[in-house]
Design a protein around this motif. Sequence first.
Motif, PDB file in Angstrom:
ATOM      1  N   ASP A   1       0.853  -1.180   0.000  1.00  0.00           N
ATOM      2  CA  ASP A   1       0.000   0.000   0.000  1.00  0.00           C
ATOM      3  C   ASP A   1       0.896   1.240   0.000  1.00  0.00           C
ATOM      4  O   ASP A   1       2.107   1.134   0.231  1.00  0.00           O
TER       5      ASP A   1
ATOM      6  N   LYS B   1       2.579   5.798   7.773  1.00  0.00           N
ATOM      7  CA  LYS B   1       1.173   5.860   7.348  1.00  0.00           C
ATOM      8  C   LYS B   1       0.851   4.728   6.374  1.00  0.00           C
ATOM      9  O   LYS B   1      -0.240   4.154   6.407  1.00  0.00           O
TER      10      LYS B   1
ATOM     11  N   ALA C   1       1.141   5.714   0.904  1.00  0.00           N
ATOM     12  CA  ALA C   1       0.552   6.853   1.625  1.00  0.00           C
ATOM     13  C   ALA C   1       1.475   8.050   1.484  1.00  0.00           C
ATOM     14  O   ALA C   1       2.673   7.894   1.192  1.00  0.00           O
TER      15      ALA C   1
ATOM     16  N   ARG D   1      -1.952   1.760   6.910  1.00  0.00           N
ATOM     17  CA  ARG D   1      -2.992   1.373   5.940  1.00  0.00           C
ATOM     18  C   ARG D   1      -2.969  -0.138   5.713  1.00  0.00           C
ATOM     19  O   ARG D   1      -4.004  -0.777   5.635  1.00  0.00           O
TER      20      ARG D   1
END
Length: 516
Positions: free
Chosen positions: A436, A449, A438, A453
Amino acid sequence: MKRLYIFDTTLRDGEQSLGITLNLKEKLEVAHQLVRLGVDVIELGFPASSPGDFVSVQTIARALKGVTVCGLSRCVAKDIDRCAEALREAESPRIHTGIAVSALHMEKKLRMRPDQVIETAAAAVRHAKTYMDDVEFFAEDAFRSDRNFLVRVLTEVIKAGATVVNVPDTVGYATPWEYGELIGFVKNNVPHMDRVRLSIHCHNDLGMATANSLAGIKAGADQVEGTINGIGERAGNTSLEEVIMAIYTQKQRYDVQHRINTREIAPTSRLVSMITGVPVPSHKAIVGANAYMHASGIHQDGVLKEKQTYEIIDPEIIGVPRNRIVLSARSGRHALKHRLAELGYSLQAGDMEHLYQEFLHLADQKQEIYDEDLHALMGVCAPEARRYQLKSFSVVTNGHVSATEGADDGNPPVAAATATATATVTLEIDGLAVTDAATGNGPVDAVFKAIDRIAGIVICLEDYNLRSVSQGATALGNATVKITSGDSPSVVGRGISTDIIEASAKAYVDALSKLR
Ligand code: KIV
Ligand code: ZN
């Protein structure tokens, strides 16, 4: 020579105040190391404070041999019952119960009359004695109490059967001469002091905990309480390693003997720092990284001519062996194992291969591996599989430096830097790769961050610390993070790398794996 008993409260006064709940395995590891260090008493916790504390006191109390294990309790019957229950299977148990005795505490905190405090204290000791022989009584805030009242309280608890009486300077208010004087006063004015041990317990609010403890020992204390690295409430407790080495360097002044193995001081300090996530300042007496370094030309010249010119302690005495070899990627398993053994690490048979691979990874990054690097490596190398593993990450930063508008006060404009960053992270969760991305305020924030996630939970970052392990461009970054989520107690994670963003990411993922 008089026997001085060493009482360690790293796992109670030290740990409790940090807001960190060490897990059972971590506490057990510290407790076993304290046994190797040779302390006489280990205060394991406050069993009535939480079910978790109860279980850890109970489990560790069962496991430890050859040392007195102690649990804290208020002068409340049900606290004492819980404490006794937690210590039931210990080889040598002690209940440490007590109550505040200064006018300020009695009036404002306890809202009790002095006579009630005396009755409560004596009743608590009598109750604790129904469970075991060894009962220590603490007179909280003793240093700020009325002396005649203190004598009355201690007289009654000794009558009730206390075997140790503890006279704390709870708020670190004393100076050495005053504290020494108080200990002498107690010794000379409380009846039957010869039947009990007199204990001292100091806090470091004015930076005098060690000095006050030494004054207490000179005045006749039988037991000294403290923590490793001096960790604890506010400015901390007495640093046991400082007391021990002060006695060691000037034996003739104190004329006391104890059973501490000084060579275990450095390993214990490192372990406590690593497990609690509280770094040891580099200039800290006895165990700071710079404590045995000589930087100025005059000092170096002196030490080369005669070590004792500027070195009052040989670092080998506290377990810092002088280095003879520098390891590198060409070093084999045998050389690594040998050096780790010299540094005091005993490896389980199955741990070596994993450790060696981590060592090679590190050696590829920084070519020469020093003792500090090995300590850092041992601090992060978990033998057991972690739920989350950092697989890869990449970060793009957009640094932007701008001058703020000219200040009205005539001072020159200040440059302001803002850096937004985008991080893409891949974690392996129970064997499955998840990626992921961020954005964040700087690369570390963006990485954290992105990890949040992936984990899919709300994580609160309570503390973040990044230190250089050694000097130079290829120095290792050692990152420590403290996080919590939902009802989980705070946990500490650690990571090392020559790349500080990688070190930070590893620390965050390490902590994430420990969340309950
Ligand atoms: O500082 C103090 O008074 C204490 C007692 C609980 C022993 O820690
Ligand atoms: Zn204390």
